[in-house]
Design a protein around this motif. Structure first.
Motif, PDB file in Angstrom:
ATOM      1  N   SER A  10       0.810  -1.224   0.000  1.00 27.96           N
ATOM      2  CA  SER A  10       0.000   0.000   0.000  1.00 27.96           C
ATOM      3  C   SER A  10       0.842   1.272   0.000  1.00 27.96           C
ATOM      4  N   ASP A  11       2.028   1.229   0.601  1.00 27.47           N
ATOM      5  CA  ASP A  11       2.880   2.423   0.677  1.00 27.47           C
ATOM      6  C   ASP A  11       4.347   1.999   0.624  1.00 27.47           C
ATOM      7  N   PRO A  12       4.791   1.520  -0.533  1.00 36.19           N
ATOM      8  CA  PRO A  12       6.157   0.976  -0.651  1.00 36.19           C
ATOM      9  C   PRO A  12       7.276   1.984  -0.410  1.00 36.19           C
ATOM     10  N   ARG A  13       6.961   3.282  -0.432  1.00 39.90           N
ATOM     11  CA  ARG A  13       7.991   4.294  -0.209  1.00 39.90           C
ATOM     12  C   ARG A  13       8.071   4.723   1.260  1.00 39.90           C
ATOM     13  N   SER A  14       7.248   4.151   2.096  1.00 44.05           N
ATOM     14  CA  SER A  14       7.219   4.532   3.508  1.00 44.05           C
ATOM     15  C   SER A  14       8.436   3.995   4.260  1.00 44.05           C
ATOM     16  N   ALA A  15       8.683   4.567   5.440  1.00 41.62           N
ATOM     17  CA  ALA A  15       9.803   4.120   6.281  1.00 41.62           C
ATOM     18  C   ALA A  15       9.595   2.681   6.729  1.00 41.62           C
ATOM     19  N   ALA A  16       8.336   2.312   6.981  1.00 41.11           N
ATOM     20  CA  ALA A  16       8.046   0.946   7.424  1.00 41.11           C
ATOM     21  C   ALA A  16       8.350  -0.057   6.321  1.00 41.11           C
ATOM     22  N   ALA A  17       7.957   0.272   5.087  1.00 41.70           N
ATOM     23  CA  ALA A  17       8.236  -0.620   3.965  1.00 41.70           C
ATOM     24  C   ALA A  17       9.743  -0.753   3.737  1.00 41.70           C
ATOM     25  N   GLU A  18      10.454   0.348   3.905  1.00 41.12           N
ATOM     26  CA  GLU A  18      11.908   0.318   3.759  1.00 41.12           C
ATOM     27  C   GLU A  18      12.546  -0.558   4.834  1.00 41.12           C
ATOM     28  N   ALA A  19      11.953  -0.566   6.024  1.00 45.16           N
ATOM     29  CA  ALA A  19      12.466  -1.400   7.115  1.00 45.16           C
ATOM     30  C   ALA A  19      12.354  -2.879   6.759  1.00 45.16           C
ATOM     31  N   TYR A  20      11.267  -3.252   6.084  1.00 43.23           N
ATOM     32  CA  TYR A  20      11.108  -4.649   5.664  1.00 43.23           C
ATOM     33  C   TYR A  20      12.120  -5.015   4.587  1.00 43.23           C
TER      34      TYR A  20
END
Length: 218
Positions: A10-20
């Motif tokens: 849903s938000d691949p540019r988010s900090a959370a997605a980057e953490a994954y």
């Protein structure tokens, strides 16, 4: 839980997605000398974040068209079919009882990714008996032949024996720990249980941690 929980989609540019994606990279580097073809993800205590973490990690691992299979091996509280909005009519448990299902597992594709999900399927009365059967080796081998990485979402390793039975049959185990929620003695108990079955603990992932806004870069 729903598709909204899949921040990597849903938000691949988010900090959370980057953490994954960082977690994916760390796992890849941890397996330079020993191939991490099959990975089990568990927790020390029941937490909804465990399955969400597994789902997002699976999406991150499938980045770049890498063939990845996510297996819902939590045969007590399966959640992956709910997170991805899939049918749970057939799945992991069918592979133990149906030769046709084992030959052609009922995998379900996730749109716009190279990820396929194998839901739990019908829940057995005693999950431990199914996972302790001699068929487990053939089941894991079949799934491993169909993807570069196979990720198993397993129940808490301290609470029930299911995860321990699976852990001894995979290449590595990742432990989910909730910041401010998981007790230290529970984490130690989980680590001891993993070592007791001679499984390889590749690391732990911390959830519910506060993000330092000064470290964000976009």
């Amino acid at each position: 839980m729903s598709l909204d929980s899949l921040i990597t989609l849903s938000d691949p540019r988010s900090a959370a997605a980057e953490a994954y994606r960082t977690l994916r990279t760390n796992l890849e580097f941890s397996s330079v000398d020993a191939k991490l073809h099959t990975l089990l993800v568990t927790s020390s205590a029941p937490t909804d974040e465990k399955s969400i973490t597994v789902a997002n990690l699976a999406v991150a691992m499938a980045d770049g068209d890498r063939p990845v299979i996510l297996v819902d091996a939590d045969l007590r509280r399966p959640a992956q079919h709910t997170i991805f909005g899939l049918s749970n009519e057939a799945g992991f448990t069918n592979l133990f009882k149906d030769e046709a299902a084992l030959a052609n597992p009922p995998l379900q594709a996730v749109p716009n990714t190279s990820l396929k999900v194998l839901p739990s399927g019908p829940l057995p009365p005693i999950p431990g008996q199914l996972l302790a059967s001699q068929k487990i080796g053939a089941v894991i081998a079949k799934l491993a032949s169909l993807a570069e990485v196979v990720i198993f979402d397993a129940p808490p390793i301290v609470t029930v024996n299911d995860a321990s039975l699976l852990a001894s049959n995979v290449d590595g185990v990742l432990l989910v720990v909730r910041a401010g929620g998981t007790k230290r003695d529970h984490v130690k108990a989980a680590k001891d249980r993993i070592e007791k079955v001679n499984a390889r603990l590749v690391g732990a992932v911390l959830t519910n941690a506060k993000i330092d806004s000064s470290l964000q870069y976009s």
